[in-house]
Design a protein around this motif. Structure first.
Motif, PDB file in Angstrom:
ATOM      1  N   GLN A  84       0.834  -1.203   0.000  1.00  0.00           N
ATOM      2  CA  GLN A  84       0.000   0.000   0.000  1.00  0.00           C
ATOM      3  C   GLN A  84       0.871   1.256   0.000  1.00  0.00           C
ATOM      4  N   THR A 130       5.034   1.704   1.744  1.00  0.00           N
ATOM      5  CA  THR A 130       6.360   1.126   1.461  1.00  0.00           C
ATOM      6  C   THR A 130       6.460  -0.312   1.979  1.00  0.00           C
ATOM      7  N   ALA A 139      -0.776 -10.902   1.027  1.00  0.00           N
ATOM      8  CA  ALA A 139      -1.810 -10.087   1.703  1.00  0.00           C
ATOM      9  C   ALA A 139      -1.471  -8.601   1.656  1.00  0.00           C
ATOM     10  N   ASN A 180      -3.952  -2.627   0.675  1.00  0.00           N
ATOM     11  CA  ASN A 180      -5.277  -2.559   1.309  1.00  0.00           C
ATOM     12  C   ASN A 180      -6.341  -3.246   0.453  1.00  0.00           C
ATOM     13  N   LYS A 181      -7.230  -3.955   1.141  1.00  0.00           N
ATOM     14  CA  LYS A 181      -8.490  -4.338   0.520  1.00  0.00           C
ATOM     15  C   LYS A 181      -9.443  -3.280   1.077  1.00  0.00           C
ATOM     16  N   ASN A 199     -11.785 -10.190   9.231  1.00  0.00           N
ATOM     17  CA  ASN A 199     -10.490 -10.751   9.651  1.00  0.00           C
ATOM     18  C   ASN A 199     -10.612 -11.761  10.797  1.00  0.00           C
ATOM     19  N   ILE A 216      -2.947  -8.661  12.229  1.00  0.00           N
ATOM     20  CA  ILE A 216      -2.934  -7.356  11.555  1.00  0.00           C
ATOM     21  C   ILE A 216      -4.391  -6.961  11.338  1.00  0.00           C
ATOM     22  N   GLN A 266     -11.974  -4.445  14.290  1.00  0.00           N
ATOM     23  CA  GLN A 266     -11.544  -5.839  14.432  1.00  0.00           C
ATOM     24  C   GLN A 266     -10.714  -5.992  15.701  1.00  0.00           C
ATOM     25  N   GLU A 273      -5.628   5.652  -2.476  1.00  0.00           N
ATOM     26  CA  GLU A 273      -5.449   6.178  -1.122  1.00  0.00           C
ATOM     27  C   GLU A 273      -5.852   7.643  -1.117  1.00  0.00           C
ATOM     28  N   TYR A 285     -10.474   5.779  14.767  1.00  0.00           N
ATOM     29  CA  TYR A 285      -9.699   5.997  13.543  1.00  0.00           C
ATOM     30  C   TYR A 285      -8.260   5.515  13.722  1.00  0.00           C
ATOM     31  N   GLN A 293       5.522   7.042   5.853  1.00  0.00           N
ATOM     32  CA  GLN A 293       4.514   6.399   6.706  1.00  0.00           C
ATOM     33  C   GLN A 293       4.627   6.954   8.119  1.00  0.00           C
TER      34      GLN A 293
HETATM   35  P1  FAD Z   1       1.275  -3.407   3.382  1.00  0.00           P
HETATM   36  O1  FAD Z   1       2.639  -3.989   3.637  1.00  0.00           O
HETATM   37  O2  FAD Z   1       0.792  -3.235   1.986  1.00  0.00           O
HETATM   38  O3  FAD Z   1       0.216  -4.325   4.201  1.00  0.00           O
HETATM   39  C1  FAD Z   1      -1.131  -3.980   4.280  1.00  0.00           C
HETATM   40  C2  FAD Z   1      -1.766  -4.869   5.361  1.00  0.00           C
HETATM   41  O4  FAD Z   1      -3.112  -4.415   5.564  1.00  0.00           O
HETATM   42  C3  FAD Z   1      -1.836  -6.333   4.992  1.00  0.00           C
HETATM   43  O5  FAD Z   1      -1.105  -7.084   5.940  1.00  0.00           O
HETATM   44  C4  FAD Z   1      -3.326  -6.710   5.069  1.00  0.00           C
HETATM   45  O6  FAD Z   1      -3.511  -7.895   5.817  1.00  0.00           O
HETATM   46  C5  FAD Z   1      -3.950  -5.529   5.827  1.00  0.00           C
HETATM   47  N1  FAD Z   1      -5.281  -5.176   5.309  1.00  0.00           N
HETATM   48  C6  FAD Z   1      -5.592  -4.875   4.027  1.00  0.00           C
HETATM   49  N2  FAD Z   1      -6.895  -4.566   3.920  1.00  0.00           N
HETATM   50  C7  FAD Z   1      -7.431  -4.691   5.151  1.00  0.00           C
HETATM   51  C8  FAD Z   1      -8.749  -4.540   5.679  1.00  0.00           C
HETATM   52  N3  FAD Z   1      -9.787  -4.167   4.907  1.00  0.00           N
HETATM   53  N4  FAD Z   1      -8.944  -4.769   7.013  1.00  0.00           N
HETATM   54  C9  FAD Z   1      -7.901  -5.132   7.810  1.00  0.00           C
HETATM   55  N5  FAD Z   1      -6.636  -5.290   7.362  1.00  0.00           N
HETATM   56  C10 FAD Z   1      -6.406  -5.076   6.051  1.00  0.00           C
HETATM   57  N6  FAD Z   1      -3.880   5.148   7.218  1.00  0.00           N
HETATM   58  C11 FAD Z   1      -3.956   6.472   7.539  1.00  0.00           C
HETATM   59  O7  FAD Z   1      -2.967   7.032   8.012  1.00  0.00           O
HETATM   60  N7  FAD Z   1      -5.115   7.177   7.342  1.00  0.00           N
HETATM   61  C12 FAD Z   1      -6.244   6.602   6.822  1.00  0.00           C
HETATM   62  O8  FAD Z   1      -7.261   7.263   6.648  1.00  0.00           O
HETATM   63  C13 FAD Z   1      -6.208   5.207   6.498  1.00  0.00           C
HETATM   64  N8  FAD Z   1      -7.308   4.570   6.030  1.00  0.00           N
HETATM   65  C14 FAD Z   1      -7.273   3.216   5.799  1.00  0.00           C
HETATM   66  C15 FAD Z   1      -8.424   2.538   5.398  1.00  0.00           C
HETATM   67  C16 FAD Z   1      -8.410   1.137   5.227  1.00  0.00           C
HETATM   68  C17 FAD Z   1      -9.667   0.424   4.820  1.00  0.00           C
HETATM   69  C18 FAD Z   1      -7.213   0.406   5.451  1.00  0.00           C
HETATM   70  C19 FAD Z   1      -7.174  -1.112   5.283  1.00  0.00           C
HETATM   71  C20 FAD Z   1      -6.046   1.077   5.821  1.00  0.00           C
HETATM   72  C21 FAD Z   1      -6.065   2.481   6.000  1.00  0.00           C
HETATM   73  N9  FAD Z   1      -4.912   3.172   6.407  1.00  0.00           N
HETATM   74  C22 FAD Z   1      -4.981   4.516   6.707  1.00  0.00           C
HETATM   75  C23 FAD Z   1      -3.603   2.476   6.531  1.00  0.00           C
HETATM   76  C24 FAD Z   1      -2.712   2.668   5.276  1.00  0.00           C
HETATM   77  O9  FAD Z   1      -3.498   2.784   4.108  1.00  0.00           O
HETATM   78  C25 FAD Z   1      -1.743   1.477   5.076  1.00  0.00           C
HETATM   79  O10 FAD Z   1      -2.461   0.265   5.176  1.00  0.00           O
HETATM   80  C26 FAD Z   1      -0.663   1.423   6.100  1.00  0.00           C
HETATM   81  O11 FAD Z   1       0.081   2.620   6.067  1.00  0.00           O
HETATM   82  C27 FAD Z   1       0.281   0.239   5.867  1.00  0.00           C
HETATM   83  O12 FAD Z   1       0.929   0.368   4.640  1.00  0.00           O
HETATM   84  P2  FAD Z   1       2.050  -0.725   4.235  1.00  0.00           P
HETATM   85  O13 FAD Z   1       2.602  -0.405   2.888  1.00  0.00           O
HETATM   86  O14 FAD Z   1       3.021  -0.839   5.379  1.00  0.00           O
HETATM   87  O15 FAD Z   1       1.131  -2.031   4.186  1.00  0.00           O
END
Ligand code: FAD
Ligand code: SF4
Length: 397
Positions: free
Chosen positions: A91, A93, A139, A142-143, A149, A167, A172, A222, A265, A284
């Motif tokens: 999503q 880094t 995984a 974001n979904k 979960n 996670i 949840q 996003e 939130y 992040q």
């Molecule tokens: P990645 O390494 O890509 O991993 C993402 C992880 O998220 C995965 O492990 C997966 O299991 C988990 N995941 C995916 N979808 C879902 C879901 N629907 N429910 C539960 N777990 C899930 N951050 C903010 O700062 N502000 C926001 O407004 C914000 N809104 C978000 C809305 C949603 C629906 C979600 C799922 C996340 C949101 N986030 C928000 C968090 C942000 O978008 C990233 O997920 C976070 O920064 C992690 O990024 P990453 O590259 O490290 O994650």
């Protein structure tokens, strides 16, 4: 004779049955398991108990008179970070996936609850207990849909697993913390993300169709700190749409009623939270809530660039103006929306102040939603910290 836990006698609900939280159900997955036995205490939408669970999890609830804790919850550290080598297709880094992989590779946990997508649909969530790095990587991203979960919780007890990472998003995690002691684990680690404005699968389709130039090719999106929605398409191209140009009148009913009534939130009950909204664009945002969270972050510290959190600007005026605009469903013409986006990006709130902007806008909107649609729940459902945040603004009736 061995005694059977009372929850094991309970029965999961059929997928078509109405959930105990009725229209406020966020489909967290608890009711898909025999842990439905605890739903009246555990469900985030039936029994809001963030303060009590903060005490159990972090040994104290947040200090309401500390401005950062009021907004971001109990924490011992906050920073901006990004992976030196981002994970392709994550999503942001990929900090979340990297921590999970390290924990599994070093034998700290035996499994990781995370959510992949189905083969047919990249946005249809499919919760799993990952036991290999490949399953965790599958995984990533974001979904952006409600995801059950916790539906895999029964498998954990049956598998005999003793050390687990989960996670997940706030609703949840609230239900998980409420049943944590019943899971038979020696150690539970919780890696949370912030979450807001989630939708069911049909709602997501409507959002994509009203907002993107090519809804069928979106692989990732996003709402970012530059006040634009960033879409990534299958062919690698990107598209941005200013927040102020969203078709608010058509999108008003798109968000799930659970998310319109949520005040968690920032995922108050996770050990470690990884999001983006308190960090500069491209970085992040990390909130370390307790020693367990620190232990998790330390595992990947040498893979990260970090910098202290910063805060600039003043959100208050922009929030106050957005309240009636959202309420009336005002949509600006695209040229005006773009102009406003450029201006607000130059002079608008940044870093932690942007995070406060987003929290204020959503909490005021959600407070009005609960007041109008579930007035009987307002007093007990809205946590004290959220009442104080909302109390800074003048709300319409
Ligand atoms: P990645 O390494 O890509 O991993 C993402 C992880 O998220 C995965 O492990 C997966 O299991 C988990 N995941 C995916 N979808 C879902 C879901 N629907 N429910 C539960 N777990 C899930 N951050 C903010 O700062 N502000 C926001 O407004 C914000 N809104 C978000 C809305 C949603 C629906 C979600 C799922 C996340 C949101 N986030 C928000 C968090 C942000 O978008 C990233 O997920 C976070 O920064 C992690 O990024 P990453 O590259 O490290 O994650
Ligand atoms: Fe059950 Fe979770 Fe829905 Fe509450 S939000 S009714 S615990 S599935």
């Amino acid at each position: 004779m061995t005694s059977v836990s009372p929850h094991k006698k309970a029965r999961a609900l059929k997928s078509t049955s109405r959930r105990p939280a009725k229209e406020l159900c966020s489909e967290c997955g608890l009711c898909d398991t025999y842990y439905i036995h605890y739903v009246k205490e555990a469900c985030a939408f039936i029994n809001q108990q963030i303060g009590e669970l903060e005490e159990e999890t972090h040994t104290r609830s947040r200090h309401l008179d500390n401005p950062d804790e009021l907004y971001f919850g109990v924490h011992q550290d906050m920073m901006a970070a990004r992976k030196q080598q981002p994970i392709e297709g994550a999503q942001w880094t990929g900090i979340v996936s990297s921590i999970a992989i390290e924990m599994l590779n070093r034998g700290i946990v035996e499994g990781v609850v995370c959510v992949q997508n189905t083969k047919e649909d990249r946005f249809q969530p499919m919760p799993v207990i990952a036991r290999t790095p490949e399953e965790i990587l599958a995984a990533r991203v974001n979904k952006p849909t409600l995801s059950p979960n916790l539906s895999v919780l029964e498998q954990i007890e049956k598998s005999g697993m003793k050390r687990l990472l989960v996670i997940g998003v706030g609703c949840q995690i609230q239900a998980l913390r409420a049943v944590e002691k019943q899971l038979g684990l020696e150690k539970l680690y919780v890696l949370g993300t912030p979450c807001v404005d989630n939708v069911n699968r049909a709602g997501l389709q409507k959002f994509l169709e009203t907002t993107s130039r090519s809804p069928d090719t979106v692989v990732h999106y996003e709402f970012m700190q530059d006040f634009r929605v960033h879409f990534k398409h299958e062919d690698g191209s990107s598209e941005t749409v200013p927040f102020f140009g969203l078709k608010t009148n058509q999108l008003k009913d798109v968000f799930a009623p659970s998310c319109m009534s949520c005040f968690d939130y920032v995922n108050s009950l996770a050990d470690l939270v990884v999001g983006y909204m308190g960090a500069p664009f491209g970085w992040q945002w990390i909130v370390v809530r307790n020693d367990t969270g620190k232990e998790m972050l330390d595992l990947v510290k040498d893979q990260l660039d970090t910098q202290p959190v910063m805060s600039k600007g003043n959100r208050k005026e922009a929030v106050q103006q957005s309240i009636p605009a959202y309420d009336k469903g005002v949509t600006l013409p695209m040229w005006a929306a773009k102009l406003m986006g450029v201006v607000i990006e130059k002079i608008g709130p940044k870093g932690l102040e942007y995070a406060r902007f987003s929290i204020d806008s959503h909490f005021t909107r959600n407070y009005l939603y609960v007041k109008r649609n579930h007035p009987e729940k307002l007093e007990a459902h809205v946590p004290e910290f959220a009442k104080r945040i909302v109390g800074q603004y003048k709300l319409p009736e």
